[in-house]
Design a protein around this motif. Structure first.
Motif, PDB file in Angstrom:
ATOM      1  N   GLU A 440      -4.993 -12.212  11.785  1.00  0.00           N
ATOM      2  CA  GLU A 440      -4.878 -13.460  11.038  1.00  0.00           C
ATOM      3  C   GLU A 440      -3.416 -13.598  10.601  1.00  0.00           C
ATOM      4  N   GLY A 441      -2.421 -12.534  10.397  1.00  0.00           N
ATOM      5  CA  GLY A 441      -1.303 -12.491   9.951  1.00  0.00           C
ATOM      6  C   GLY A 441      -1.368 -12.575   8.456  1.00  0.00           C
ATOM      7  N   GLN A 442      -2.257 -11.842   7.944  1.00  0.00           N
ATOM      8  CA  GLN A 442      -2.403 -11.559   6.504  1.00  0.00           C
ATOM      9  C   GLN A 442      -1.708 -10.431   6.285  1.00  0.00           C
ATOM     10  N   PRO A 443      -1.078 -10.345   4.915  1.00  0.00           N
ATOM     11  CA  PRO A 443      -0.392  -8.827   4.462  1.00  0.00           C
ATOM     12  C   PRO A 443      -1.378  -7.840   4.360  1.00  0.00           C
ATOM     13  N   GLN A 444      -0.624  -6.657   4.681  1.00  0.00           N
ATOM     14  CA  GLN A 444      -1.535  -5.496   4.709  1.00  0.00           C
ATOM     15  C   GLN A 444      -1.822  -4.619   3.473  1.00  0.00           C
ATOM     16  N   LEU A 445      -2.849  -3.946   3.237  1.00  0.00           N
ATOM     17  CA  LEU A 445      -3.107  -3.120   2.001  1.00  0.00           C
ATOM     18  C   LEU A 445      -2.821  -2.017   2.299  1.00  0.00           C
ATOM     19  N   ASP A 446      -2.110  -1.188   1.141  1.00  0.00           N
ATOM     20  CA  ASP A 446      -1.590   0.171   1.097  1.00  0.00           C
ATOM     21  C   ASP A 446      -2.561   1.007   0.230  1.00  0.00           C
ATOM     22  N   LEU A 447      -3.198   2.064   0.817  1.00  0.00           N
ATOM     23  CA  LEU A 447      -4.060   2.914   0.006  1.00  0.00           C
ATOM     24  C   LEU A 447      -3.435   3.765  -1.082  1.00  0.00           C
ATOM     25  N   GLY A 448      -4.008   3.881  -2.164  1.00  0.00           N
ATOM     26  CA  GLY A 448      -3.264   5.101  -2.950  1.00  0.00           C
ATOM     27  C   GLY A 448      -4.189   5.673  -3.996  1.00  0.00           C
ATOM     28  N   MET A 449      -3.773   6.527  -4.812  1.00  0.00           N
ATOM     29  CA  MET A 449      -4.987   6.981  -5.617  1.00  0.00           C
ATOM     30  C   MET A 449      -4.168   7.468  -7.219  1.00  0.00           C
ATOM     31  N   GLU A 450      -5.074   7.203  -8.242  1.00  0.00           N
ATOM     32  CA  GLU A 450      -4.408   7.316  -9.799  1.00  0.00           C
ATOM     33  C   GLU A 450      -5.420   8.211 -10.402  1.00  0.00           C
ATOM     34  N   SER A 451      -5.108   8.807 -11.429  1.00  0.00           N
ATOM     35  CA  SER A 451      -5.945   9.251 -12.226  1.00  0.00           C
ATOM     36  C   SER A 451      -5.648   8.634 -13.699  1.00  0.00           C
ATOM     37  N   VAL A 452      -6.935   8.332 -14.593  1.00  0.00           N
ATOM     38  CA  VAL A 452      -7.009   7.965 -15.929  1.00  0.00           C
ATOM     39  C   VAL A 452      -7.986   8.858 -16.592  1.00  0.00           C
ATOM     40  N   GLY A 453      -7.298  10.037 -17.134  1.00  0.00           N
ATOM     41  CA  GLY A 453      -7.886  11.261 -17.801  1.00  0.00           C
ATOM     42  C   GLY A 453      -8.522  11.758 -16.719  1.00  0.00           C
ATOM     43  N   ASP A 454      -9.975  12.058 -16.956  1.00  0.00           N
ATOM     44  CA  ASP A 454     -10.692  12.615 -16.042  1.00  0.00           C
ATOM     45  C   ASP A 454     -11.207  11.658 -14.926  1.00  0.00           C
ATOM     46  N   ALA A 455     -11.051  10.276 -14.960  1.00  0.00           N
ATOM     47  CA  ALA A 455     -11.583   9.445 -14.137  1.00  0.00           C
ATOM     48  C   ALA A 455     -10.519   9.384 -12.659  1.00  0.00           C
ATOM     49  N   LYS A 456     -11.118   9.155 -11.620  1.00  0.00           N
ATOM     50  CA  LYS A 456     -10.257   9.027 -10.395  1.00  0.00           C
ATOM     51  C   LYS A 456     -10.291   7.532  -9.904  1.00  0.00           C
ATOM     52  N   LEU A 457      -9.213   6.875  -9.531  1.00  0.00           N
ATOM     53  CA  LEU A 457      -9.016   5.573  -9.083  1.00  0.00           C
ATOM     54  C   LEU A 457      -8.512   5.559  -7.694  1.00  0.00           C
ATOM     55  N   TYR A 458      -9.370   4.846  -6.690  1.00  0.00           N
ATOM     56  CA  TYR A 458      -8.681   4.820  -5.268  1.00  0.00           C
ATOM     57  C   TYR A 458      -8.397   3.295  -5.180  1.00  0.00           C
ATOM     58  N   THR A 459      -7.226   3.086  -5.044  1.00  0.00           N
ATOM     59  CA  THR A 459      -6.433   1.732  -5.025  1.00  0.00           C
ATOM     60  C   THR A 459      -6.168   1.294  -3.804  1.00  0.00           C
ATOM     61  N   ALA A 460      -6.001  -0.088  -3.679  1.00  0.00           N
ATOM     62  CA  ALA A 460      -5.399  -0.835  -2.286  1.00  0.00           C
ATOM     63  C   ALA A 460      -4.486  -1.982  -2.840  1.00  0.00           C
ATOM     64  N   THR A 461      -3.315  -1.730  -2.655  1.00  0.00           N
ATOM     65  CA  THR A 461      -2.375  -2.998  -3.020  1.00  0.00           C
ATOM     66  C   THR A 461      -1.870  -3.700  -1.844  1.00  0.00           C
ATOM     67  N   TYR A 462      -1.454  -4.831  -1.815  1.00  0.00           N
ATOM     68  CA  TYR A 462      -1.104  -5.597  -0.732  1.00  0.00           C
ATOM     69  C   TYR A 462       0.700  -5.308  -0.682  1.00  0.00           C
ATOM     70  N   VAL A 463       1.010  -5.229   0.525  1.00  0.00           N
ATOM     71  CA  VAL A 463       2.415  -4.978   0.802  1.00  0.00           C
ATOM     72  C   VAL A 463       3.260  -6.241   1.164  1.00  0.00           C
ATOM     73  N   PRO A 464       4.172  -6.827   0.411  1.00  0.00           N
ATOM     74  CA  PRO A 464       4.878  -8.028   0.588  1.00  0.00           C
ATOM     75  C   PRO A 464       5.896  -7.804   1.749  1.00  0.00           C
ATOM     76  N   ASP A 465       6.051  -8.990   2.427  1.00  0.00           N
ATOM     77  CA  ASP A 465       7.134  -9.062   3.461  1.00  0.00           C
ATOM     78  C   ASP A 465       8.512  -8.854   2.572  1.00  0.00           C
ATOM     79  N   ARG A 466       9.499  -8.380   3.170  1.00  0.00           N
ATOM     80  CA  ARG A 466      10.918  -7.989   2.717  1.00  0.00           C
ATOM     81  C   ARG A 466      11.339  -9.538   1.840  1.00  0.00           C
ATOM     82  N   ASP A 467      11.112 -10.477   2.608  1.00  0.00           N
ATOM     83  CA  ASP A 467      11.697 -11.697   2.082  1.00  0.00           C
ATOM     84  C   ASP A 467      10.910 -12.244   0.976  1.00  0.00           C
ATOM     85  N   GLU A 468       9.726 -11.726   0.613  1.00  0.00           N
ATOM     86  CA  GLU A 468       8.696 -12.127  -0.385  1.00  0.00           C
ATOM     87  C   GLU A 468       8.442 -11.166  -1.687  1.00  0.00           C
ATOM     88  N   ARG A 469       9.469 -10.317  -1.721  1.00  0.00           N
ATOM     89  CA  ARG A 469       8.991  -9.055  -2.769  1.00  0.00           C
ATOM     90  C   ARG A 469       9.258  -9.899  -4.136  1.00  0.00           C
TER      91      ARG A 469
END
Length: 591
Positions: A440-469
């Motif tokens: 559908e021409g939507q931006p893509q999501l990039d997976l990641g992982m972060e820690s907050v103390g003993d907590a684990k976060l599994y993240t997804a962030t939208y990747v902008p096109d170069r001209d929209e950063r």
């Protein structure tokens, strides 16, 4: 609309009606102003009854509120004051004051010092307004004012049509409305038979009255048991009458059509299928208003909705989540697994067909594990939802429409077994969104992982096109960075990484020593104003497109909305279930 001279004429005619003494009669043995209560004068067929004991005090609280100066200083208020409608209103108030012989607030206070009651009859749709006053002169003046308005609206000035019943004279205000003074009472009704029934009970004092109705006696006992000052307004609703007439339509059906409505309201609807009555109170103070509705409740009314209340014992919701810039928070006790598994007893056939399709898809998504029993069954019976106003000041790309972040939190029964499965499903779901989004021409999501103390976060962030950063007008997608977090036994599903981090770092107890409610919610006006302010330009543009306003008018309307929101504080809602009653409280604070 009346012209100026018409209101002046009403004032003159109103005074004339009083001073010339239009014929009126009183019964022998006139009763003192406070010897009879409105509920004693009404038949037991009354379905709705509301009473304001001190209407003058209520009006004074509103008119003398500390916010009044701020409201009057608003540019929009000045425009309203100068409108033709307000001019007519002020002229009407002037005519009322001339007829009553004193300022309108003082007139209302003395006219209603014995209370004002409104009643609706279940037999014929009859309506009655009863005003009790210790000052009969004020009642006579008010009658004169109403008759003057009635006659001049008909385009004639003559004695009002009248009839007599048991020594009291009734006057015709309109085709349907009748008015009578009964000693220290002024009665307005749309049904002559109801008016006669009220006079009969006033004179005869029979044992069978609305006051003797057992359900009303129970409601009145609740009002009298309150230790604080009496509420501004009390009300009674005969639920049995409404249920018999199916009003509102469909509310008393055993099954409903909306799964979300079932989760939020199912227990209340189950109660209303059995409760005989509901009582309500409204309390108005400088600090805000408090509205409360109470119904009887019995535990054997709950099936098949035990999931809503707790089984075998009544259960409470977990504490509200607290985060910075909190927009709203909701906490509920709900056994979602049981609600899903017993949907056949709770939802209509159409809703169950849709749920069955969703169940098949979810079972496939969860690798054959049953969604209701295995997935929802892995959580405790508590749901916590929170929303937060997002700060995009130092964020790029920045979405044009700025939405709040929101999250839902569950307590897992067995985190070691549940966590890997939920993590895998989340990552698979992000992959699915990327495939669909790419088509559908939507931006893509990039997976990641972060820690907050003993907590684990599994993240997804939208990747902008170069001209929209560095864009400040990015698509709505950039409000979201979907995240699932696991902190001890807590599972957090959030629309943004920032909110997930804050929740993971907040160790909120699963239980509290304070009394817990079945359902609790809070809404912050400050954060709501922050969200609206962040989208002010978008709101103005939408106003111009949808309403056809020019930019200045649209800016004024949106500015007024923001000003009005700034007057308020938090709004809270609480639903409490006990062995013998169900109680809903709504409080709205003002600054």
């Amino acid at each position: 609309m009346f012209a100026v001279y018409t209101w002046r004429t009403i004032a003159v005619v109103g005074v004339l009606f009083v001073s010339t003494g239009l014929p009126w009669k009183t019964s022998r043995g006139e009763q003192p102003a406070t010897s009879v209560q409105a509920s004693q004068m009404l038949p037991d067929s009354i379905a709705v009854f509301a009473h304001a004991a001190k209407l003058g005090e209520l009006v004074a609280t509103v008119m003398n509120h500390p916010l009044r100066e701020r409201v009057e200083a608003l540019p929009a208020y000045q425009g309203i004051v100068q409108s033709d409608d307000m001019t007519q209103l002020y002229q009407g108030i002037g005519a009322f004051e001339a007829s009553m012989g004193k300022p309108w607030q003082d007139s209302i206070a003395s006219l209603t010092d014995g209370g004002v009651s409104v009643a609706l009859d279940s037999t014929d749709g009859g309506f009655a307004l009863l005003i009790n006053s210790s000052d009969k002169n004020q009642l006579e003046r008010f009658r004169g004012f109403l008759l003057a308005v009635s006659q001049l609206r008909k385009g004639k000035l003559a004695a009002a049509e009248q009839g007599e019943y048991r020594g009291f004279t009734a006057y015709t205000l309109s085709e349907k409305l009748k008015l009578a003074i009964i000693d220290h009472w002024l009665l307005i009704t749309n049904k002559s038979e109801l008016g006669k029934a009220i006079i009969d009970r006033y004179l005869d004092r029979p044992d069978t009255t609305f006051q003797s109705k057992k359900s009303f006696e129970s409601a009145a006992a609740q009002w009298q048991s309150q230790t604080h000052r009496p509420p501004s307004v009390t009300a009674f609703f005969d639920v049995e009458v409404f249920r018999k007439e199916n009003v509102p339509k469909g509310m008393y059906e055993p099954k409903i059509d909306n799964p979300l409505a079932e989760v939020i309201l199912g227990g209340i609807l189950a109660n209303l299928r059995h409760a005989q009555y509901a009582s309500a109170t409204l309390d108005v103070k400088d600090s805000g208003l408090a509205f409360q509705v109470t119904t009887p409740h019995q535990r054997d009314w709950e099936p098949p909705r035990e999931y809503y209340f707790g089984e075998p014992e009544l259960a409470g919701a977990p504490p509200l989540l607290d985060v910075t810039n909190r927009l709203f928070a909701i906490s509920l006790h709900r056994d979602l697994s049981q609600a899903w598994l017993r949907s056949g007893d709770l939802l209509t056939d159409r809703a169950n067909d849709n749920l069955a399709k969703a169940d098949t898809q979810l079972t496939t998504f969860f690798s054959g594990r049953d969604f209701g029993e295995d997935i929802l069954g892995s959580f405790e019976s508590g749901v916590q939802v929170v929303a937060q106003a997002q700060d995009f000041a130092n964020v790029l790309p920045q979405p044009a429409i700025k939405l709040p972040a929101f999250a839902i939190q569950f307590q897992m029964k067995n985190s070691q077994e549940t966590t890997p499965e939920l993590r895998r499903v989340f990552q698979s779901f992000i992959g699915f969104l990327n495939v669909v989004g790419a088509m559908e021409g939507q931006p893509q999501l990039d997976l990641g992982m972060e820690s907050v103390g003993d907590a684990k976060l599994y993240t997804a962030t939208y990747v902008p096109d170069r001209d929209e950063r560095e864009s400040t007008d990015a698509p709505i997608n950039f409000n979201f960075s979907p995240t699932i977090g696991f902190a001890g036994d807590r599972m957090i599903l959030s629309s943004s990484i920032g909110l997930a981090k804050e929740l993971a770092g907040n160790v909120t107890p699963a239980t509290t020593t304070e009394k817990s409610h079945n359902t609790e919610a809070v809404l912050s006006a400050d954060s709501l104003q922050q969200v609206l302010n962040a989208n002010k330009n978008q709101l103005i543009a939408n106003n111009m497109l949808e309403e056809g306003h020019d930019k200045t008018t649209a800016e004024n309307e949106i500015g007024l909305l923001l000003d009005l929101v700034s007057f308020f504080d938090d709004a809270t809602l609480e639903l409490d279930a006990a062995e013998n009653q169900l109680q809903l409280k709504l409080s709205v604070g003002v600054k």
